[in-house]
Design an enzyme around this catalytic site. Structure first.
Site, PDB file in Angstrom:
ATOM      1  N   ARG A 164     -47.062   5.298  -9.202  1.00 10.91           N
ATOM      2  CA  ARG A 164     -45.711   4.791  -8.942  1.00 10.91           C
ATOM      3  C   ARG A 164     -44.941   5.640  -7.939  1.00 10.91           C
ATOM      4  O   ARG A 164     -44.268   5.125  -7.053  1.00 10.91           O
ATOM      5  CB  ARG A 164     -44.939   4.714 -10.264  1.00 10.91           C
ATOM      6  CG  ARG A 164     -43.651   3.932 -10.182  1.00 10.91           C
ATOM      7  CD  ARG A 164     -42.865   3.988 -11.474  1.00 10.91           C
ATOM      8  NE  ARG A 164     -43.664   3.739 -12.654  1.00 10.91           N
ATOM      9  CZ  ARG A 164     -44.039   2.531 -13.073  1.00 10.91           C
ATOM     10  NH1 ARG A 164     -43.699   1.479 -12.370  1.00 10.91           N
ATOM     11  NH2 ARG A 164     -44.750   2.394 -14.164  1.00 10.91           N
ATOM     12  N   ASN A 167     -29.007  -4.891  -9.398  1.00  8.25           N
ATOM     13  CA  ASN A 167     -30.038  -5.747  -9.988  1.00  8.25           C
ATOM     14  C   ASN A 167     -29.366  -6.888 -10.723  1.00  8.25           C
ATOM     15  O   ASN A 167     -28.215  -6.783 -11.150  1.00  8.25           O
ATOM     16  CB  ASN A 167     -30.892  -4.931 -10.971  1.00  8.25           C
ATOM     17  CG  ASN A 167     -32.033  -5.751 -11.576  1.00  8.25           C
ATOM     18  OD1 ASN A 167     -32.741  -6.451 -10.858  1.00  8.25           O
ATOM     19  ND2 ASN A 167     -32.202  -5.678 -12.883  1.00  8.25           N
ATOM     20  N   HIS A 221     -30.148  -9.530 -14.033  1.00  7.13           N
ATOM     21  CA  HIS A 221     -31.012  -9.664 -15.204  1.00  7.13           C
ATOM     22  C   HIS A 221     -30.626 -10.916 -15.980  1.00  7.13           C
ATOM     23  O   HIS A 221     -29.440 -11.175 -16.182  1.00  7.13           O
ATOM     24  CB  HIS A 221     -30.874  -8.426 -16.094  1.00  7.13           C
ATOM     25  CG  HIS A 221     -31.815  -8.434 -17.264  1.00  7.13           C
ATOM     26  ND1 HIS A 221     -33.167  -8.193 -17.127  1.00  7.13           N
ATOM     27  CD2 HIS A 221     -31.600  -8.684 -18.578  1.00  7.13           C
ATOM     28  CE1 HIS A 221     -33.744  -8.284 -18.311  1.00  7.13           C
ATOM     29  NE2 HIS A 221     -32.820  -8.583 -19.209  1.00  7.13           N
ATOM     30  N   SER A 269     -26.567 -11.100 -15.944  1.00  7.63           N
ATOM     31  CA  SER A 269     -25.765  -9.907 -15.665  1.00  7.63           C
ATOM     32  C   SER A 269     -26.168  -9.272 -14.349  1.00  7.63           C
ATOM     33  O   SER A 269     -27.363  -9.125 -14.066  1.00  7.63           O
ATOM     34  CB  SER A 269     -25.987  -8.856 -16.774  1.00  7.63           C
ATOM     35  OG  SER A 269     -25.844  -9.404 -18.065  1.00  7.63           O
ATOM     36  N   GLU A 324     -32.123   4.205 -16.673  1.00 12.62           N
ATOM     37  CA  GLU A 324     -32.392   3.444 -17.889  1.00 12.62           C
ATOM     38  C   GLU A 324     -32.698   1.991 -17.517  1.00 12.62           C
ATOM     39  O   GLU A 324     -31.897   1.331 -16.857  1.00 12.62           O
ATOM     40  CB  GLU A 324     -31.182   3.493 -18.829  1.00 12.62           C
ATOM     41  CG  GLU A 324     -31.406   2.751 -20.130  1.00 12.62           C
ATOM     42  CD  GLU A 324     -30.137   2.613 -20.955  1.00 12.62           C
ATOM     43  OE1 GLU A 324     -30.162   1.874 -21.938  1.00 12.62           O
ATOM     44  OE2 GLU A 324     -29.120   3.235 -20.602  1.00 12.62           O
ATOM     45  N   ASP A 371     -32.734  -1.711 -17.101  1.00 14.57           N
ATOM     46  CA  ASP A 371     -31.737  -2.745 -17.401  1.00 14.57           C
ATOM     47  C   ASP A 371     -30.518  -2.157 -18.120  1.00 14.57           C
ATOM     48  O   ASP A 371     -29.889  -2.814 -18.944  1.00 14.57           O
ATOM     49  CB  ASP A 371     -32.346  -3.870 -18.254  1.00 14.57           C
ATOM     50  CG  ASP A 371     -33.474  -4.603 -17.540  1.00 14.57           C
ATOM     51  OD1 ASP A 371     -33.442  -4.659 -16.293  1.00 14.57           O
ATOM     52  OD2 ASP A 371     -34.388  -5.104 -18.212  1.00 14.57           O
ATOM     53  N   THR A 386     -28.737 -21.152 -12.319  1.00 14.86           N
ATOM     54  CA  THR A 386     -27.605 -21.702 -11.559  1.00 14.86           C
ATOM     55  C   THR A 386     -26.480 -20.683 -11.480  1.00 14.86           C
ATOM     56  O   THR A 386     -25.851 -20.505 -10.424  1.00 14.86           O
ATOM     57  CB  THR A 386     -27.102 -22.994 -12.218  1.00 14.86           C
ATOM     58  OG1 THR A 386     -28.159 -23.967 -12.195  1.00 14.86           O
ATOM     59  CG2 THR A 386     -25.899 -23.567 -11.485  1.00 14.86           C
ATOM     60  N   GLU A 429     -26.854 -17.355 -11.932  1.00 15.11           N
ATOM     61  CA  GLU A 429     -27.335 -16.198 -11.157  1.00 15.11           C
ATOM     62  C   GLU A 429     -27.011 -16.386  -9.677  1.00 15.11           C
ATOM     63  O   GLU A 429     -26.580 -15.451  -8.989  1.00 15.11           O
ATOM     64  CB  GLU A 429     -28.850 -16.034 -11.320  1.00 15.11           C
ATOM     65  CG  GLU A 429     -29.297 -15.488 -12.657  1.00 15.11           C
ATOM     66  CD  GLU A 429     -30.807 -15.297 -12.707  1.00 15.11           C
ATOM     67  OE1 GLU A 429     -31.422 -15.089 -11.642  1.00 15.11           O
ATOM     68  OE2 GLU A 429     -31.374 -15.343 -13.810  1.00 15.11           O
TER      69      GLU A 429
END
Length: 216
Positions: A68, A110, A112, A139, A146, A148, A175, A177
């Protein structure tokens, strides 16, 4: 007119949230400019959406890297070549390393598909149904180490109908989002949204723990 805010979008899939962002920049008065779209999958349809809109695209295969951290280091280098003020995760199916998140602290957003802090991770719509929730939603949040778990910016709430399936509920959430993500990105681009020491601030005011709530 405020200064243009260059944005890099990261995605792994179809890019429906990217399309909503692209459409929102075509209003004529948008301060947002999508400088590049980057995917860890060269076959992601979101890259085609970007190309159709004349946006630079790059792909970086995570499987070509030893772990990663090595991938994230190369991704940082690729992103920073476009000098973005904001990095937007739009269905980027990678857990990001702490170094990556710290590098973009305060300028990494981000979206979610749940009313965080409920249902972090996957299968959010099914989990909301199994819990017999009366409300569900999505959201936008600043990304922290951490998963999300960063400070919330805006949430859209949708009622859960008695005959909902995970698919019908997902459609209604999608919709919303497509409305709240461009809104949050624009707030940031206009300098109205920042990450402060105590959390997310909009127009200088600390947002509630739930962020700015929009009910549908």
């Amino acid at each position: 007119m405020s200064q243009t805010c260059d944005v890099v979008v990261l995605l792994s899939g179809t890019g429906s949230n990217l399309q909503a962002l692209i459409d929102s920049t075509r209003t004529g008065d948008s301060p947002v400019r999508i400088a590049a779209v980057i995917s860890n999958r060269s076959d992601a349809y979101g890259l085609q959406r970007a190309r159709d809109a004349g946006i630079d695209t790059r792909s970086l295969d995570h499987k070509a890297f030893e772990g990663r951290e090595a991938f994230d280091s190369a991704l940082i280098e690729l992103i920073d070549a476009f000098h973005p003020k904001l990095v937007v995760l739009a269905g980027f199916m990678r857990i990001l390393s702490a170094d990556f998140v710290r590098h973009y602290e305060g300028r990494l957003l981000n979206i979610h598909p749940s009313l965080l802090p409920k249902y972090k991770g996957m299968h959010t719509h099914q989990r909301a149904l199994e819990a017999s929730d009366s409300e569900h939603g999505c959201s936008v949040h600043f990304v922290t180490e951490e998963l999300d778990g960063g400070p919330l910016v805006v949430q859209a709430v949708v009622p859960v109908e008695s005959d909902d399936s995970a698919q019908t509920l997902a459609q209604r959430v999608h919709t919303q989002e497509h409305k709240i993500y461009p809104l949050a990105v624009r707030w940031f681009a206009e300098g109205r949204l920042i990450l402060g020491e105590q959390g997310a601030l909009l127009d200088g005011q600390l947002l509630a723990a739930s962020g700015h709530l929009i009910r549908t």
